[in-house]
Scaffold this motif. Sequence first.
Motif, PDB file in Angstrom:
ATOM      1  N   MET A   1     -84.349 -40.967  -7.228  1.00 56.63           N
ATOM      2  CA  MET A   1     -84.369 -42.393  -8.576  1.00 56.63           C
ATOM      3  C   MET A   1     -85.376 -42.176  -8.994  1.00 56.63           C
ATOM      4  SD  MET A   1     -82.209 -44.624  -9.074  1.00 56.63           S
ATOM      5  CE  MET A   1     -81.581 -46.448  -9.478  1.00 56.63           C
ATOM      6  N   LYS A   2     -86.406 -42.265  -8.661  1.00 57.86           N
ATOM      7  CA  LYS A   2     -87.315 -42.259  -9.525  1.00 57.86           C
ATOM      8  C   LYS A   2     -87.033 -41.348 -11.284  1.00 57.86           C
ATOM      9  CE  LYS A   2     -90.944 -43.410  -5.819  1.00 57.86           C
ATOM     10  NZ  LYS A   2     -91.951 -43.620  -5.314  1.00 57.86           N
ATOM     11  N   GLU A   3     -86.942 -40.167 -10.852  1.00 62.92           N
ATOM     12  CA  GLU A   3     -86.666 -39.028 -11.760  1.00 62.92           C
ATOM     13  C   GLU A   3     -85.986 -39.765 -12.844  1.00 62.92           C
ATOM     14  OE1 GLU A   3     -88.388 -36.454 -11.779  1.00 62.92           O
ATOM     15  OE2 GLU A   3     -89.276 -36.581 -10.363  1.00 62.92           O
ATOM     16  N   VAL A   4     -84.897 -40.328 -12.604  1.00 65.94           N
ATOM     17  CA  VAL A   4     -84.078 -41.000 -13.551  1.00 65.94           C
ATOM     18  C   VAL A   4     -84.800 -42.129 -14.100  1.00 65.94           C
ATOM     19  CG1 VAL A   4     -82.277 -42.854 -13.193  1.00 65.94           C
ATOM     20  CG2 VAL A   4     -82.048 -41.345 -11.960  1.00 65.94           C
ATOM     21  N   PHE A   5     -85.666 -42.923 -13.377  1.00 64.49           N
ATOM     22  CA  PHE A   5     -86.926 -43.869 -13.793  1.00 64.49           C
ATOM     23  C   PHE A   5     -87.497 -43.495 -14.994  1.00 64.49           C
ATOM     24  CE2 PHE A   5     -85.553 -46.802  -9.968  1.00 64.49           C
ATOM     25  CZ  PHE A   5     -84.863 -47.561 -11.399  1.00 64.49           C
ATOM     26  N   LYS A   6     -87.970 -41.674 -14.623  1.00 62.74           N
ATOM     27  CA  LYS A   6     -89.013 -41.428 -15.640  1.00 62.74           C
ATOM     28  C   LYS A   6     -87.904 -40.952 -16.761  1.00 62.74           C
ATOM     29  CE  LYS A   6     -92.338 -39.092 -11.835  1.00 62.74           C
ATOM     30  NZ  LYS A   6     -92.775 -37.834 -11.639  1.00 62.74           N
ATOM     31  N   LEU A   7     -87.118 -40.518 -16.490  1.00 63.61           N
ATOM     32  CA  LEU A   7     -86.172 -40.382 -17.898  1.00 63.61           C
ATOM     33  C   LEU A   7     -86.165 -41.400 -18.521  1.00 63.61           C
ATOM     34  CD1 LEU A   7     -83.240 -37.922 -16.601  1.00 63.61           C
ATOM     35  CD2 LEU A   7     -85.034 -37.704 -17.892  1.00 63.61           C
ATOM     36  N   ILE A   8     -85.979 -42.694 -18.173  1.00 66.16           N
ATOM     37  CA  ILE A   8     -85.866 -44.116 -19.063  1.00 66.16           C
ATOM     38  C   ILE A   8     -86.187 -44.324 -19.246  1.00 66.16           C
ATOM     39  CG2 ILE A   8     -84.955 -46.184 -18.667  1.00 66.16           C
ATOM     40  CD1 ILE A   8     -83.150 -45.901 -17.076  1.00 66.16           C
ATOM     41  N   VAL A   9     -88.055 -44.051 -18.814  1.00 63.90           N
ATOM     42  CA  VAL A   9     -88.971 -44.688 -19.994  1.00 63.90           C
ATOM     43  C   VAL A   9     -89.461 -43.733 -20.820  1.00 63.90           C
ATOM     44  CG1 VAL A   9     -92.123 -44.854 -19.539  1.00 63.90           C
ATOM     45  CG2 VAL A   9     -90.041 -45.433 -17.214  1.00 63.90           C
ATOM     46  N   SER A  10     -89.031 -42.103 -20.408  1.00 61.12           N
ATOM     47  CA  SER A  10     -89.696 -41.149 -22.003  1.00 61.12           C
ATOM     48  C   SER A  10     -88.887 -41.912 -23.066  1.00 61.12           C
ATOM     49  CB  SER A  10     -89.478 -39.908 -21.015  1.00 61.12           C
ATOM     50  OG  SER A  10     -88.425 -40.043 -20.592  1.00 61.12           O
ATOM     51  N   CYS A  47     -86.344 -52.955 -13.945  1.00 61.98           N
ATOM     52  CA  CYS A  47     -87.944 -53.595 -13.402  1.00 61.98           C
ATOM     53  C   CYS A  47     -88.257 -53.988 -12.557  1.00 61.98           C
ATOM     54  CB  CYS A  47     -88.790 -53.558 -14.477  1.00 61.98           C
ATOM     55  SG  CYS A  47     -88.143 -55.558 -15.287  1.00 61.98           S
ATOM     56  N   CYS A  48     -87.532 -54.260 -11.869  1.00 57.89           N
ATOM     57  CA  CYS A  48     -87.667 -54.657  -9.883  1.00 57.89           C
ATOM     58  C   CYS A  48     -87.674 -53.582  -9.146  1.00 57.89           C
ATOM     59  CB  CYS A  48     -86.733 -55.707 -10.238  1.00 57.89           C
ATOM     60  SG  CYS A  48     -87.240 -57.612 -11.139  1.00 57.89           S
ATOM     61  N   VAL A  49     -85.802 -53.365  -9.910  1.00 57.52           N
ATOM     62  CA  VAL A  49     -86.600 -51.979  -8.805  1.00 57.52           C
ATOM     63  C   VAL A  49     -87.153 -50.591  -8.745  1.00 57.52           C
ATOM     64  CG1 VAL A  49     -84.590 -49.919  -7.924  1.00 57.52           C
ATOM     65  CG2 VAL A  49     -83.397 -52.495  -8.696  1.00 57.52           C
ATOM     66  N   MET A  50     -88.005 -50.770  -9.720  1.00 60.40           N
ATOM     67  CA  MET A  50     -89.022 -49.881 -10.304  1.00 60.40           C
ATOM     68  C   MET A  50     -90.433 -50.021  -9.018  1.00 60.40           C
ATOM     69  SD  MET A  50     -88.643 -48.480 -13.875  1.00 60.40           S
ATOM     70  CE  MET A  50     -90.105 -47.183 -13.821  1.00 60.40           C
ATOM     71  N   LEU A  51     -89.911 -52.166  -9.072  1.00 55.62           N
ATOM     72  CA  LEU A  51     -91.430 -52.410  -8.057  1.00 55.62           C
ATOM     73  C   LEU A  51     -91.289 -52.112  -7.071  1.00 55.62           C
ATOM     74  CD1 LEU A  51     -91.964 -56.173 -10.121  1.00 55.62           C
ATOM     75  CD2 LEU A  51     -93.619 -54.225  -9.810  1.00 55.62           C
ATOM     76  N   ASP A  52     -89.725 -51.964  -6.609  1.00 53.63           N
ATOM     77  CA  ASP A  52     -89.125 -52.055  -4.637  1.00 53.63           C
ATOM     78  C   ASP A  52     -90.006 -50.359  -4.642  1.00 53.63           C
ATOM     79  OD1 ASP A  52     -88.619 -54.826  -5.344  1.00 53.63           O
ATOM     80  OD2 ASP A  52     -86.669 -54.030  -4.653  1.00 53.63           O
ATOM     81  N   GLU A  92     -92.887 -59.976 -10.685  1.00 53.45           N
ATOM     82  CA  GLU A  92     -92.196 -60.278  -9.822  1.00 53.45           C
ATOM     83  C   GLU A  92     -93.575 -59.220  -9.426  1.00 53.45           C
ATOM     84  OE1 GLU A  92     -89.951 -61.207  -8.670  1.00 53.45           O
ATOM     85  OE2 GLU A  92     -89.072 -62.653 -10.516  1.00 53.45           O
ATOM     86  N   SER A  93     -95.057 -58.986  -9.859  1.00 55.67           N
ATOM     87  CA  SER A  93     -95.624 -58.112  -8.437  1.00 55.67           C
ATOM     88  C   SER A  93     -96.561 -58.709  -7.927  1.00 55.67           C
ATOM     89  CB  SER A  93     -96.008 -57.388  -9.087  1.00 55.67           C
ATOM     90  OG  SER A  93     -95.581 -56.922 -10.882  1.00 55.67           O
ATOM     91  N   ASP A  94     -96.436 -58.290  -6.790  1.00 54.57           N
ATOM     92  CA  ASP A  94     -97.285 -59.041  -5.302  1.00 54.57           C
ATOM     93  C   ASP A  94     -99.132 -58.538  -5.851  1.00 54.57           C
ATOM     94  OD1 ASP A  94     -95.804 -59.886  -4.411  1.00 54.57           O
ATOM     95  OD2 ASP A  94     -94.847 -57.823  -2.916  1.00 54.57           O
TER      96      ASP A  94
END
Length: 215
Positions: A1-10, A47-52, A92-94
């Motif tokens: 899942m993190k790899e997907v987020f990396k592609l999105i951010v890039s 982005c909340c999932v990325m925080l989790d 949403e960040s702790d």
Amino acid sequence: MKEVFKLIVSSFANLRSKFSNKMNTYIGRSYILNTYTLELVARVKLCCVMLDLQCDALLCEMFKIFLKTIDDLHLGHVFYAMMKIMTLVLEESDDIPPKMLSLLLHYVRKDSKVPPRSRRLAEKVLFICARKLKTVLTEAVKSSAVPLDKYSKIVASICKSSDIKEKTEPGALLYSNSKDVLRLPLDDSSVNAATSSENEEKTSVQALPATDGTK
């Protein structure tokens, strides 16, 4: 899942594409696709999932890309989507990463040579998240060793005010003792209205003509 987020951010780094003199904005299929992805992330609060998943470094990179990429050629809906994602992350960040605060502070320094719209984005994010950021922002300013008066007025307003209201009705005053009266937009519609008041909410482009011979 993190790899997907990396592609999105890039992909957000490509929010500058072919320029159209006629429309005075960016165009092209890749730009439209990346803009759609940006708005989708904002709408579904991805982005909340990325925080989790504790993707702090990736979130900091996303902040950096937004602040570096936004300019006057982007339409208002791009500015608003970036602003919404950034405020969601902060709210949403702790534990807000120090690097994230450092980025925002860099873009609101009076002596830093940053594009005006990048500065406005950072200021609006700080403004909306004022209650959440008061303590950590004050500490970040002290750690930066940069005098408070070297930053934008919004930073001083947040750090110096001792009576930030915990519960504020939409449109109510954020600081009752501040010389520079600020109003806090608490929902999407009021944030959108604030953006429109500075001529940043322009007509959203639903379909742009291809200029590279493709259809």
